[in-house]
Design an enzyme around this catalytic site. Structure first.
Site, PDB file in Angstrom:
ATOM      1  N   ASP A 134      74.752  38.188  34.987  1.00 53.69           N
ATOM      2  CA  ASP A 134      73.473  37.498  34.899  1.00 53.69           C
ATOM      3  C   ASP A 134      73.498  36.257  35.787  1.00 53.69           C
ATOM      4  O   ASP A 134      74.567  35.694  36.064  1.00 53.69           O
ATOM      5  CB  ASP A 134      73.198  37.063  33.458  1.00 53.69           C
ATOM      6  CG  ASP A 134      73.030  38.235  32.504  1.00 53.69           C
ATOM      7  OD1 ASP A 134      72.780  39.351  32.991  1.00 53.69           O
ATOM      8  OD2 ASP A 134      73.155  38.021  31.284  1.00 53.69           O
ATOM      9  N   ARG A 135      72.329  35.812  36.166  1.00 48.94           N
ATOM     10  CA  ARG A 135      72.224  34.671  37.075  1.00 48.94           C
ATOM     11  C   ARG A 135      73.016  33.464  36.583  1.00 48.94           C
ATOM     12  O   ARG A 135      73.726  32.817  37.348  1.00 48.94           O
ATOM     13  CB  ARG A 135      70.749  34.290  37.257  1.00 48.94           C
ATOM     14  CG  ARG A 135      70.535  33.097  38.183  1.00 48.94           C
ATOM     15  CD  ARG A 135      69.063  32.763  38.321  1.00 48.94           C
ATOM     16  NE  ARG A 135      68.865  31.610  39.177  1.00 48.94           N
ATOM     17  CZ  ARG A 135      67.693  31.041  39.406  1.00 48.94           C
ATOM     18  NH1 ARG A 135      66.597  31.539  38.831  1.00 48.94           N
ATOM     19  NH2 ARG A 135      67.598  29.988  40.185  1.00 48.94           N
TER      20      ARG A 135
END
Length: 287
Positions: A134-135
């Site tokens: 995830d970012r």
């Protein structure tokens, strides 16, 4: 691009069966057989139906993939902790997206790796992200530098034999030092978040308590499946959301993103047949 193995078996074996034992997929073998590559035994070109003998070297020569023109090129930095002809292991900071999407077109890990390969005059300019984060999850990512590597590691990904461990700081304290969360995960219609649902995909997360504070716990976690947001969904479902995780109800008063870090990855290299292990120290925000 070429790779060579020395067959260590005791009986003659067909090239296809041998390569499958190393992890090569059926589709890639057919592509190589149908003109996109060449098979050599003892440095002589042979048919793909040839049998190889014990201690004979097998070499595959493959044409480079064409670059994906839809993927932009970025000169932004990447923190490489390991590189050889087949792999890159990257330590990603929180805030960097893994691949381009509708809202972020450039500056992702994939864009940066493509720029890095171009600057280093690589023949293959179509990298494959084997693992993604995830970012706002930091830590280790594995990248295959060409499609042969991507195909040959896919079996370990699909069978979940690639070890992936994470470190997280969550709300609350645990009554036990070790446990498992075995709950199926499903998509939410029209949303990016996921939800525990009996009709979802099986998901298993294992955890160990490493350290505790007054109202928080530092966990080591191991993924036995690879669902989107798996750790975040699972921990929230048992009342211990990640600190900083706004999407799943974590406390965001002190941290703007979830405290989740991909701290360890280990896999059997299908080219050297050695077990590779990589670790990453916790970011400053955790400390």
């Amino acid at each position: 691009m070429e790779n060579t193995w020395v067959y260590q078996g005791n009986e003659p074996i067909k090239i296809k069966k041998y390569l499958q034992s190393l992890g090569m997929g059926h589709r890639l073998f057919n592509d190589l057989k149908n003109g996109e590559g060449e098979f050599l035994v003892d440095h002589r070109s042979v048919r793909p139906t040839t049998k190889i003998l014990p201690n004979q070297p097998l070499t595959i020569k493959a044409q480079p993939e064409l670059p994906d023109e839809s993927v932009g090129i970025s000169d932004e930095p990447i923190n490489i902790i390991f590189e050889d002809d087949n792999w890159l292991v990257i330590d990603k900071p929180a805030g960097v997206t893994s691949i381009p999407g509708p809202t972020i077109k450039n500056g992702t890990v994939l864009n940066r790796v493509k720029g890095y390969l171009i600057r280093n005059n690589s023949a293959d300019l179509r990298p494959h992200l084997i693992t993604r984060l995830d970012r706002f999850t930091s830590g280790l990512l594995l990248v295959a530098k060409h499609h042969i590597a991507s195909s040959m590691i896919s079996q370990q990904v699909q069978q979940h034999t690639m070890l992936k461990e994470y470190t997280a700081i969550v709300e609350g304290r645990f009554n036990e030092g070790h446990g498992e969360i075995n709950k199926p995960i499903a998509r939410r219609e029209g949303e990016i978040s996921r939800v525990i649902d009996e009709g979802g995909q099986p998901a298993l997360t294992e955890y160990w308590v490493e350290k505790e504070g007054a109202d928080w716990t530092l966990l080591r976690l191991r993924l036995h499946t690879g669902r989107t947001h798996q750790i975040r969904v699972h921990l929230a479902s048992i009342g211990h959301p990640l600190i900083g995780d706004h999407l799943y109800g974590g406390d965001t008063s002190k941290f703007a993103h979830q405290l989740l870090h991909a701290s360890k990855i280990s896999f059997k290299d299908p080219f050297t047949l050695k077990q590779l292990v990589f670790t990453s120290d916790l970011p400053t925000s955790f400390k």
